[in-house]
Design an enzyme around this catalytic site. Structure first.
Site, short mmCIF file in Angstrom:
data_model
loop_
_atom_site.label_atom_id
_atom_site.label_comp_id
_atom_site.label_asym_id
_atom_site.label_seq_id
_atom_site.Cartn_x
_atom_site.Cartn_y
_atom_site.Cartn_z
N HIS A 133 0.86 -1.19 0.00
CA HIS A 133 0.00 0.00 0.00
C HIS A 133 0.90 1.24 0.00
CE1 HIS A 133 -3.11 2.76 0.92
NE2 HIS A 133 -3.24 2.57 2.21
N ASP A 172 1.80 6.13 5.76
CA ASP A 172 2.00 5.47 7.05
C ASP A 172 2.70 4.12 6.86
OD1 ASP A 172 -0.49 5.01 5.78
OD2 ASP A 172 -1.39 4.17 7.58
N ASP A 200 -4.09 -2.50 5.07
CA ASP A 200 -5.08 -1.80 5.89
C ASP A 200 -6.28 -2.69 6.27
OD1 ASP A 200 -3.82 0.62 6.16
OD2 ASP A 200 -4.98 1.65 4.61
N TYR A 230 -12.38 1.51 12.88
CA TYR A 230 -11.49 1.55 11.71
C TYR A 230 -12.30 1.31 10.43
CZ TYR A 230 -7.27 0.60 9.00
OH TYR A 230 -6.27 0.65 8.08
#
Ligand code: FEO
Length: 396
Positions: A78, A82, A164, A191
């Site tokens: 990804h 982050d 994620d 989330y």
């Protein structure tokens, strides 16, 4: 301390970010973690990196296992920073020419994040890469959470590295689901509600695809929060429910207030909804963070929204939550609007426009009270709430 070996030769080399309290607008009172994983085989693979600012800690963790320079390749599941924020420094340290495996869109997107030359190797769903005794298989998972996202699966260990997907913004001493138990589920729900809700249709397809592929999964390793090793089926089942946006007999009453009139209305409406046998919570927008509100919206059937009129408009906090909510695309909700006003009173109509744009079913016409509600107005608010509660009950 040596990083945790999650399976033979596979280490969690990620970091906890204990102090982050706002993750691009999402409140993270428990912080978060940026998980990264090192697989030591004939080739050494680093799966994802960590946010910039934590790179030294990543190197420290890796160096407890091997010299970071001995890493042969990186997998970037990804592009979001982050997880990729340390990529340039990692490649500089381990060797600029070593390959970074990513999806085709990852190749494009990483190229727009890191302008220096990286050896970005695009892979597609089903493609395999041997590390020696183990094989990495890639599965593109577009929009979970960005267009470039993918999962990496190690069939020999039955481990899914899910980026994620299945994550939680939670930093703790616990690393596994069996250590924290059900206490992790509200974090996983928050989330999903704030990061993935708008992609619910794609997630449904993804869960089906993983089922159709017959992947045996003993462990799910997301890039945030705890690892699911005791019961990965639990989070998969929760994702099925959340992707379907399965609602409960539950309502929330969102509001802001200037001189307590809209607040009086909100409390009376909540009393009426409760009287119909529906779980309800008034949520004052200057008390509740937008991300906690969205967590409640995920499984609420009714969302009732109130605002005073300010300068012929909505109160600014209402504009914030309605904009945020619209972007996350909640589905199949009952909606209603209310509010107090002094002379012009546009707010209720404006709320109704927003709820209509979200395709909410407006079961009652908007309710307005001029200046301060009297007993008869509060009775009308309770009745308004009772009718909304009955509509919730009828929808099941
Ligand atoms: Fe954890 Fe979409 O980044």
């Amino acid at each position: 301390m040596k990083p945790i070996e999650i399976a033979k030769g596979i280490y969690d080399v990620g970091v906890n970010d204990w102090n982050i309290s706002d993750f691009h607008g999402y409140s993270t009172p428990f912080g978060t973690s940026y998980n990264a994983f090192l697989i030591v085989d004939e080739k050494v693979a680093l799966l994802d990196t960590v946010k910039a600012g934590f790179t030294d800690e990543l190197f420290y963790n890796i160096s407890k296992i091997i010299d970071p320079k001995k890493s042969d390749l990186v997998v970037s599941n990804h592009t979001e920073m982050d997880h990729s924020g340390s990529l340039a420094r990692v490649m500089h340290r381990i060797g600029q020419d070593k390959p970074v495996y990513c999806s085709k869109l990852g190749q494009k997107n990483l190229g727009m994040h890191f302008r220096q030359k990286l050896n970005l190797q695009a892979v597609t769903s089903g493609q395999e890469l041997s590390l020696g005794k183990r094989t990495l298989s890639f599965l593109e998972t577009r929009m979970v959470h960005w267009p470039d996202s993918m999962f990496t699966y190690v069939k020999e260990d039955k481990i899914l590295f899910s980026s994620d997907g299945f994550g939680q913004h939670y930093a703790g001493w616990e690393k596994f689901d069996d250590q924290i138990g059900d206490a992790i589920m509200p974090h996983a729900k928050k989330y999903f509600a704030n990061i993935l809700m708008l992609y619910a249709p794609l997630l449904k397809k993804l869960v089906q695809k993983v089922t159709d592929l017959g992947l045996e999964i003993d462990m799910i390793c997301p890039d945030h929060g705890i690892i699911w090793r005791k019961d990965p089926g639990k989070i998969i089942d929760a994702y099925v429910r959340w992707s379907n946006q399965e609602a409960k007999k539950k309502a929330i009453v969102l509001y802001d207030t200037m001189w307590h009139s809209t607040e009086m209305m909100a409390n009376a409406i909540a009393t009426g909804i409760g009287a119909a046998g529906v779980e309800v919570r008034p949520m004052y927008l200057r008390k509740w963070h937008r991300s906690d509100i969205m967590t409640e919206v995920l499984d609420a059937k009714a969302v009732v929204v109130g605002s005073p009129t300010l300068n012929n408009n909505l109160f600014p906090t209402l504009a914030d939550i309605l904009t945020y909510m619209k972007g996350l695309k909640p589905k199949d909700k009952i909606g209603a609007a209310f509010g107090s006003y002094g002379w012009s009173g546009e707010a209720v109509k404006l709320i109704e426009q927003e709820l209509t744009a979200m395709k909410f079913d407006l079961v009652e016409p908007g309710l307005r009270v001029q200046y301060v509600p009297g007993d008869e107005h509060l009775d009308a608010c309770q009745e308004f709430g009772r009718k909304i509660g009955e509509a919730v009950v009828k929808s099941f």
